[in-house]
Design a protein around this motif. Structure first.
Motif, PDB file in Angstrom:
ATOM      1  N   PHE A  60       0.815  -1.220   0.000  1.00  0.00           N
ATOM      2  CA  PHE A  60       0.000   0.000   0.000  1.00  0.00           C
ATOM      3  C   PHE A  60       0.845   1.266   0.000  1.00  0.00           C
ATOM      4  O   PHE A  60       0.454   2.277  -0.573  1.00  0.00           O
ATOM      5  N   THR A  61       1.997   1.230   0.619  1.00  0.00           N
ATOM      6  CA  THR A  61       2.815   2.439   0.721  1.00  0.00           C
ATOM      7  C   THR A  61       3.938   2.506  -0.320  1.00  0.00           C
ATOM      8  O   THR A  61       4.554   3.562  -0.474  1.00  0.00           O
ATOM      9  N   LEU A  62       4.197   1.402  -1.036  1.00  0.00           N
ATOM     10  CA  LEU A  62       5.290   1.400  -2.010  1.00  0.00           C
ATOM     11  C   LEU A  62       4.825   1.232  -3.453  1.00  0.00           C
ATOM     12  O   LEU A  62       5.386   1.850  -4.363  1.00  0.00           O
ATOM     13  N   LEU A  63       3.819   0.399  -3.685  1.00  0.00           N
ATOM     14  CA  LEU A  63       3.429   0.090  -5.063  1.00  0.00           C
ATOM     15  C   LEU A  63       2.494   1.155  -5.614  1.00  0.00           C
ATOM     16  O   LEU A  63       1.273   0.985  -5.694  1.00  0.00           O
ATOM     17  N   TRP A  64       3.093   2.262  -6.029  1.00  0.00           N
ATOM     18  CA  TRP A  64       2.346   3.351  -6.662  1.00  0.00           C
ATOM     19  C   TRP A  64       2.869   3.548  -8.077  1.00  0.00           C
ATOM     20  O   TRP A  64       2.451   2.875  -8.973  1.00  0.00           O
ATOM     21  N   GLY A  65       3.769   4.476  -8.259  1.00  0.00           N
ATOM     22  CA  GLY A  65       4.279   4.720  -9.604  1.00  0.00           C
ATOM     23  C   GLY A  65       5.787   4.641  -9.651  1.00  0.00           C
ATOM     24  O   GLY A  65       6.460   4.482  -8.631  1.00  0.00           O
ATOM     25  N   VAL A  66       6.333   4.765 -10.855  1.00  0.00           N
ATOM     26  CA  VAL A  66       7.776   4.717 -11.035  1.00  0.00           C
ATOM     27  C   VAL A  66       8.420   6.047 -10.662  1.00  0.00           C
ATOM     28  O   VAL A  66       9.640   6.182 -10.706  1.00  0.00           O
ATOM     29  N   GLU A  67       7.600   7.017 -10.290  1.00  0.00           N
ATOM     30  CA  GLU A  67       8.102   8.325  -9.884  1.00  0.00           C
ATOM     31  C   GLU A  67       7.436   8.703  -8.566  1.00  0.00           C
ATOM     32  O   GLU A  67       6.208   8.649  -8.441  1.00  0.00           O
ATOM     33  N   GLY A  68       8.241   9.058  -7.557  1.00  0.00           N
ATOM     34  CA  GLY A  68       7.676   9.490  -6.291  1.00  0.00           C
ATOM     35  C   GLY A  68       6.839  10.734  -6.483  1.00  0.00           C
ATOM     36  O   GLY A  68       7.270  11.696  -7.116  1.00  0.00           O
ATOM     37  N   LYS A  69       5.616  10.701  -5.967  1.00  0.00           N
ATOM     38  CA  LYS A  69       4.705  11.816  -6.192  1.00  0.00           C
ATOM     39  C   LYS A  69       3.949  12.136  -4.917  1.00  0.00           C
ATOM     40  O   LYS A  69       3.522  11.246  -4.196  1.00  0.00           O
ATOM     41  N   GLU A  70       3.771  13.441  -4.688  1.00  0.00           N
ATOM     42  CA  GLU A  70       3.032  13.894  -3.512  1.00  0.00           C
ATOM     43  C   GLU A  70       1.647  14.364  -3.917  1.00  0.00           C
ATOM     44  O   GLU A  70       1.491  15.143  -4.851  1.00  0.00           O
TER      45      GLU A  70
END
Length: 517
Positions: free
Chosen positions: A146-156
């Motif tokens: 849930f906290t890591l598998l988002w996108g290939v670019e860190g985004k806020e």
């Protein structure tokens, strides 16, 4: 006899102490207790030391307004009434009252909420993961996914709970709302499986009503999850069961409708912030692509349960809302992406925890999950690890400058005139007003927002006559001017201070009463 009684009581006390000691020695923390505590501690420390940035100023300003005037707070950003502003949710009002009772400033209360919100989030992730799997590793995998598998670019983005985003957004109402959502889903699952008293159903509804007031768009996704859980878990429908769920829905509506600060239901068709959220649709791979590693797990669950699975139903419904937001132009509905990824992330987590080694399912899940995790760590590690410990090419969140030097000189409630983006986001955190709003507030008419921005632009335009400039400052009660080091004040002003970090200049303007409108 007294001696015998004393010895008996002493013996009983000794037995109790030995039993307690043995129980304490036998207790072992679960894997999730260890992992969740470590995650909470790391993020709490990083978030605590992150400079004020982004939406922090807006929320802190709202807390300050409640602190100053609990029943009739002013607009969070503008020196005008804050009637019907959706920022005055139970979350903000509670913090404002706490600030009033303790004497703390609004920004201090928001800062202190970071660890609390993270604790709610960690507890919620664990509680909901345990409704999907009895495996001890499932909550740990769920927290990682849930906290890591988002996108290939860190985004806020507020409400998006990737590690990168949480380093700044842990103290926002959205973080609390997401944690509360997971707890409500776990509560719903328990009632659907085991039933409960009327009070328990009403309590669930009341908590959902509070969530609707705290963060309406998260509440929409939460309602989808509740409906999906009931549809998948509830068996043996009867008039009594239907009545209990109707009671929960009625309690949610009643709590939301009774809130005196704003009408949350009026936001349903509001388009004020739609254009702000258009960006949620522009780079889907960069923002959400790594969650696709959960597609095989979700497909497996769909085939195995014949679509009677809460994660599958939730994914379908949230996906329909996101698609509607794109085609309708109501891009605010793109905020459901924050929880649309949950079925993919949690589905992958619980299936990895359940699949025995060397099975076909594990062989299908592990490689994409491992690759996605590597990309996720590369994308987000810079948000929590100091730059000196990582390769030079690693990205880190921008650290915004500190504006305490302005707050130390400008009284709370004064109006500062500036058109620079960063100070316009930060200065409200210290209780200062702006001429033009940083973020659109539905309580301020669009025509008024446009006029304020037009006047701000005109004030700094070289061709604007001095009388027009003075009239603008007088109209909005602006007595302070903040400029970057390369610009001179366009009107008579006294240099008051210079930032040691950025070189920006703070000027005190001629009092409005001395200027001719």
């Amino acid at each position: 006899m007294t001696g015998v009684g004393t010895r008996t009581r002493a013996g009983a006390t000794g037995v109790a102490l030995r039993s307690g000691t043995r129980a304490l020695a036998a207790w072992r923390p679960t894997p999730y207790t260890v992992a969740g505590t470590a995650f909470w501690l790391l993020l709490a420390v990083v978030a605590w030391h992150t400079p004020i940035a982004s939406d922090f100023g807006q929320h802190a300003s709202a807390v300050q307004r409640v602190r100053d005037h609990p029943w009739h707070p002013a607009n969070p950003l503008l020196k005008e009434p804050g009637t019907d502003s959706p920022y005055y949710s139970p979350y903000i009002v509670a913090l404002g009252l706490a600030a009033r009772a303790t004497g703390a400033a609004g920004w201090q209360m928001v800062r202190w909420c970071g660890p609390l919100n993270l604790a709610v989030l960690v507890a919620g992730v664990g509680a909901y993961a345990r409704t999907l799997s009895t495996r001890r590793a499932a909550p740990v995998y769920a927290l990682l996914a849930f906290t890591l598998l988002w996108g290939v670019e860190g985004k806020e983005w507020s409400g998006f709970c990737g590690v990168w985003s949480l380093t700044r957004g842990a103290s926002y109402p959205s973080c609390f709302a997401v944690g509360l959502t997971f707890l409500l889903w776990a509560w719903t699952d328990r009632l659907a499986r085991r039933g409960g008293t009327a009070w328990q159903y009403a309590g669930l509804g009341a908590a959902a009503g509070v969530l609707l007031l705290v963060h309406p768009i998260t509440a929409l996704a939460a309602a989808v999850g509740i409906a999906a859980t009931v549809a998948a878990r509830q068996h043996g429908w009867s008039r009594r069961v239907a009545g209990r769920w109707a009671l929960a829905a009625a309690a949610a509506v009643a709590v939301a409708a009774a809130w005196p600060y704003f009408d949350v239901f009026s936001l349903a068709g509001d388009t004020t912030v739609d254009q702000v959220h258009r960006r949620l649709y522009t780079h889907p791979w960069q923002w959400y692509g790594l969650a696709l590693a959960g597609v095989p797990a979700l497909a497996w669950r769909a085939a195995r349960t014949r679509l009677r699975d809460p994660l599958v139903l939730m994914f379908a419904a949230d996906g329909a809302i996101a698609v509607y937001g794109w085609f309708s132009g109501h891009y605010t509905y793109g905020r459901v992406f924050a929880l649309l990824l949950v079925p993919l992330q949690f589905g992958l987590a619980v299936e990895l925890a359940a699949a025995p080694p060397w099975t076909r399912l594990r062989a299908a899940l592990v490689p994409p999950a491992a690759v996605a995790l590597c990309f996720a760590l590369a994308a987000q590690i810079g948000s929590v690890v100091p730059q000196s410990w990582l390769p030079v090419a690693t990205r880190h969140p921008a650290r915004w400058p500190d504006y305490r030097w302005v707050a130390d000189r400008v009284p709370v409630g004064d109006v500062v005139l500036t058109d620079e983006s960063i100070p316009m986001h930060v200065l409200p955190a210290y209780g200062l007003y702006l001429v033009a709003p940083t973020w659109p507030d539905p309580s301020t008419p669009a025509a008024d927002r446009d006029r304020r921005w037009s006047d701000t632009t005109a004030y700094f335009a070289p061709s604007t006559p001095p009388a027009r400039r003075a009239a603008i400052a007088h109209t909005y009660g602006a007595t302070w001017l903040l400029l970057p080091p390369t610009r001179l004040p366009p009107a008579p002003a006294t240099l008051t201070a210079t930032s040691p970090q950025t070189g920006e200049h703070l000027y005190h303007l001629t009092p409005p009463k001395e200027a001719k409108p």
